[in-house]
Design a protein around this motif. Structure first.
Motif, PDB file in Angstrom:
ATOM      1  N   UNK A 152      16.419 -28.596  20.141  1.00 56.52           N
ATOM      2  CA  UNK A 152      16.675 -27.630  21.169  1.00 56.52           C
ATOM      3  C   UNK A 152      17.823 -26.774  20.497  1.00 56.52           C
ATOM      4  N   UNK A 153      18.915 -27.288  20.052  1.00 52.65           N
ATOM      5  CA  UNK A 153      20.083 -26.701  19.545  1.00 52.65           C
ATOM      6  C   UNK A 153      19.465 -25.427  18.590  1.00 52.65           C
ATOM      7  N   UNK A 154      18.910 -26.023  17.742  1.00 53.60           N
ATOM      8  CA  UNK A 154      18.667 -25.066  16.540  1.00 53.60           C
ATOM      9  C   UNK A 154      17.723 -23.892  17.011  1.00 53.60           C
ATOM     10  N   UNK A 155      16.885 -24.392  17.984  1.00 54.57           N
ATOM     11  CA  UNK A 155      16.056 -23.211  18.348  1.00 54.57           C
ATOM     12  C   UNK A 155      16.773 -22.203  19.178  1.00 54.57           C
ATOM     13  N   UNK A 156      17.858 -22.643  19.712  1.00 55.72           N
ATOM     14  CA  UNK A 156      18.773 -21.856  20.653  1.00 55.72           C
ATOM     15  C   UNK A 156      19.386 -20.999  19.764  1.00 55.72           C
ATOM     16  N   UNK A 157      20.004 -21.416  18.777  1.00 60.67           N
ATOM     17  CA  UNK A 157      20.796 -20.607  17.809  1.00 60.67           C
ATOM     18  C   UNK A 157      19.673 -19.563  16.984  1.00 60.67           C
ATOM     19  N   UNK A 158      18.566 -20.001  16.807  1.00 56.01           N
ATOM     20  CA  UNK A 158      17.536 -19.044  16.202  1.00 56.01           C
ATOM     21  C   UNK A 158      17.239 -17.931  17.313  1.00 56.01           C
ATOM     22  N   UNK A 159      17.019 -18.117  18.494  1.00 54.84           N
ATOM     23  CA  UNK A 159      16.697 -17.230  19.633  1.00 54.84           C
ATOM     24  C   UNK A 159      17.907 -16.195  19.583  1.00 54.84           C
ATOM     25  N   UNK A 160      19.018 -16.706  19.626  1.00 53.14           N
ATOM     26  CA  UNK A 160      20.407 -15.863  19.704  1.00 53.14           C
ATOM     27  C   UNK A 160      20.721 -14.773  18.468  1.00 53.14           C
ATOM     28  N   UNK A 161      19.899 -15.508  17.383  1.00 49.35           N
ATOM     29  CA  UNK A 161      20.176 -14.545  16.014  1.00 49.35           C
ATOM     30  C   UNK A 161      19.045 -13.539  16.231  1.00 49.35           C
ATOM     31  N   UNK A 162      17.909 -14.001  16.788  1.00 50.87           N
ATOM     32  CA  UNK A 162      16.805 -13.050  17.013  1.00 50.87           C
ATOM     33  C   UNK A 162      17.167 -11.665  17.977  1.00 50.87           C
ATOM     34  N   UNK A 163      17.750 -12.188  19.060  1.00 50.52           N
ATOM     35  CA  UNK A 163      17.948 -11.052  19.971  1.00 50.52           C
ATOM     36  C   UNK A 163      19.172 -10.364  19.399  1.00 50.52           C
ATOM     37  N   UNK A 164      20.146 -11.065  18.542  1.00 52.08           N
ATOM     38  CA  UNK A 164      21.279 -10.200  17.780  1.00 52.08           C
ATOM     39  C   UNK A 164      20.865  -9.213  17.032  1.00 52.08           C
ATOM     40  N   UNK A 165      19.641  -9.463  16.169  1.00 52.66           N
ATOM     41  CA  UNK A 165      18.934  -8.746  15.317  1.00 52.66           C
ATOM     42  C   UNK A 165      18.641  -7.386  16.017  1.00 52.66           C
ATOM     43  N   UNK A 166      17.797  -7.593  16.950  1.00 57.34           N
ATOM     44  CA  UNK A 166      16.983  -6.483  17.556  1.00 57.34           C
ATOM     45  C   UNK A 166      18.253  -5.486  18.409  1.00 57.34           C
ATOM     46  N   UNK A 167      19.411  -6.198  18.879  1.00 57.71           N
ATOM     47  CA  UNK A 167      20.464  -5.547  19.620  1.00 57.71           C
ATOM     48  C   UNK A 167      21.099  -4.732  18.632  1.00 57.71           C
ATOM     49  N   UNK A 168      21.667  -5.416  17.489  1.00 59.78           N
ATOM     50  CA  UNK A 168      22.410  -4.732  16.566  1.00 59.78           C
ATOM     51  C   UNK A 168      21.616  -3.683  15.852  1.00 59.78           C
ATOM     52  N   UNK A 169      20.413  -3.920  15.584  1.00 58.25           N
ATOM     53  CA  UNK A 169      19.661  -2.737  14.917  1.00 58.25           C
ATOM     54  C   UNK A 169      19.476  -1.456  15.671  1.00 58.25           C
ATOM     55  N   UNK A 170      19.215  -1.726  17.025  1.00 54.10           N
ATOM     56  CA  UNK A 170      18.954  -0.471  18.030  1.00 54.10           C
ATOM     57  C   UNK A 170      20.443  -0.054  18.288  1.00 54.10           C
ATOM     58  N   UNK A 171      21.389  -0.574  18.593  1.00 53.54           N
ATOM     59  CA  UNK A 171      22.707   0.045  19.096  1.00 53.54           C
ATOM     60  C   UNK A 171      23.471   0.925  17.741  1.00 53.54           C
ATOM     61  N   UNK A 172      23.111   0.419  16.377  1.00 52.15           N
ATOM     62  CA  UNK A 172      23.911   1.049  15.452  1.00 52.15           C
ATOM     63  C   UNK A 172      22.978   2.201  15.343  1.00 52.15           C
TER      64      UNK A 172
END
Lengths: 203, 203
Positions: A152-172
DNA sequence: GTCTATATTCGGATAGAC
DNA sequence: GTCTATCCGAATATAGAC
């Protein structure tokens, strides 16, 4: 969008509370938190500067309601994108990055509120609850992508990374505004690269 | 940090202009653009609220100087991180994501200025020039990672995606503040996944 | 429930003394 | 080059009429 639990309609305005949240989100999209004010929102909604205080105790409460509305919108577009993406789990998850980025791009700086503003106590709780649905949605999509024995922990980290990518890509890329469709496609491609690369990790 | 081309020192203060920029960046880190004001910066620097206007024509000019200083800092830490990472090109590039994320995490919301604020005309030009050095650094590191026949356009897209990952990863985790070292390591891991996945793309 | 004041605070920016 | 003093505008929030 944000629900209106107590039906406090009454006078010559249909539902001022909901309209204030709508206009608040629109103003945040245009100016960010820096340009946000209760007075401006009131003008946009066509009411006096005092009217909002019948529906929200103070400026922070209106800001929090806007934040909750934005998260709810993000959840909706993410779910819809996954549905449209078809059966492949990788594509379903990658599509949510496009939906997320597309929404942020359309709402420009509105997201500095969610991740940059320091909500206190009670409001933080409300927003956290709203975030829960978005997180649950992405966790389910991620589980379909990762190996069955993933923790579950690895899945959570993976999801956070996924959101971060989408978020960072858009905001930049919000300034100067470019073509939303092109950027959305690229956000999906970057998310796909991340998923592919993650699945290549030695286990 | 930001250079001070005209040596306008003189009275009982060493270099007020530089100190205003330093304090401005610190204030931005704490409150974001929403809480930024010339008056507060002046108080932090220990001078009157009128003093800054001898060094900057208006609020926007001070904001722009702070933005330029932040980008300069980002460039420094990125270069240093690549140096420390050793000879492997993938690790060198991935390390810059950690450095970027680490700086943003340490400076919390200070980045909403860079990517969320609408600088006008002349100031935008200045900031763009400052960004150039950072971009050049990353382009060189990316060129060592990608196949030799990679087009300039694809390298550019790749670098933007790389920055977006570092930026998004950091900004999503700034509130509540977590352990910076752990998050920096994770940012590097996510960047590495992206690089790996990108190199797997069918060509 | 919305309006028209209004009290109050805060920030940007300028004038003139030193 | 910095200070004190001041003006002006904008925004939060409240009071009281309707």
């Amino acid at each position: 969008m944000s629900s209106t639990p107590p039906p406090k309609r009454g006078y010559h305005h249909g539902d001022l509370r909901a309209e204030l949240v709508r206009e608040g989100i629109a103003l945040l999209a245009e100016t960010g938190v820096a340009g946000f004010s209760v007075a401006k929102v009131a003008v946009r909604a066509g009411v006096s500067s005092a009217a909002p205080y019948r529906h929200f105790p103070d400026r922070e409460a209106l800001l929090a309601a806007c934040a909750a509305g934005i998260i709810a919108d993000l959840t909706e577009v993410s779910i819809a994108a996954a549905e449209r993406a078809g059966p492949d789990p990788v594509e379903r998850l990658a599509a949510t990055a496009g939906a997320y980025a597309g929404y942020v791009l359309a709402h420009r700086a509105g997201l500095d509120l969610l991740y940059g503003h320091d909500f206190s106590g009670r409001h933080r709780q409300t927003i956290h609850e709203q975030s829960r649905r978005l997180l649950d949605t992405l966790m389910a999509l991620a589980a379909d992508v990762l190996p069955p024995d993933t923790s579950w922990a690895e899945t959570t980290d993976f999801v956070y990374a996924h959101v971060a990518i989408a978020h960072g890509y858009a905001t930049l890329h919000t300034r100067p505004p470019r073509d939303v469709d092109v950027l959305t496609v690229r956000a999906v491609a970057v998310a796909r690269d991340h998923i592919t690369g993650h699945l290549m990790r030695p286990r």
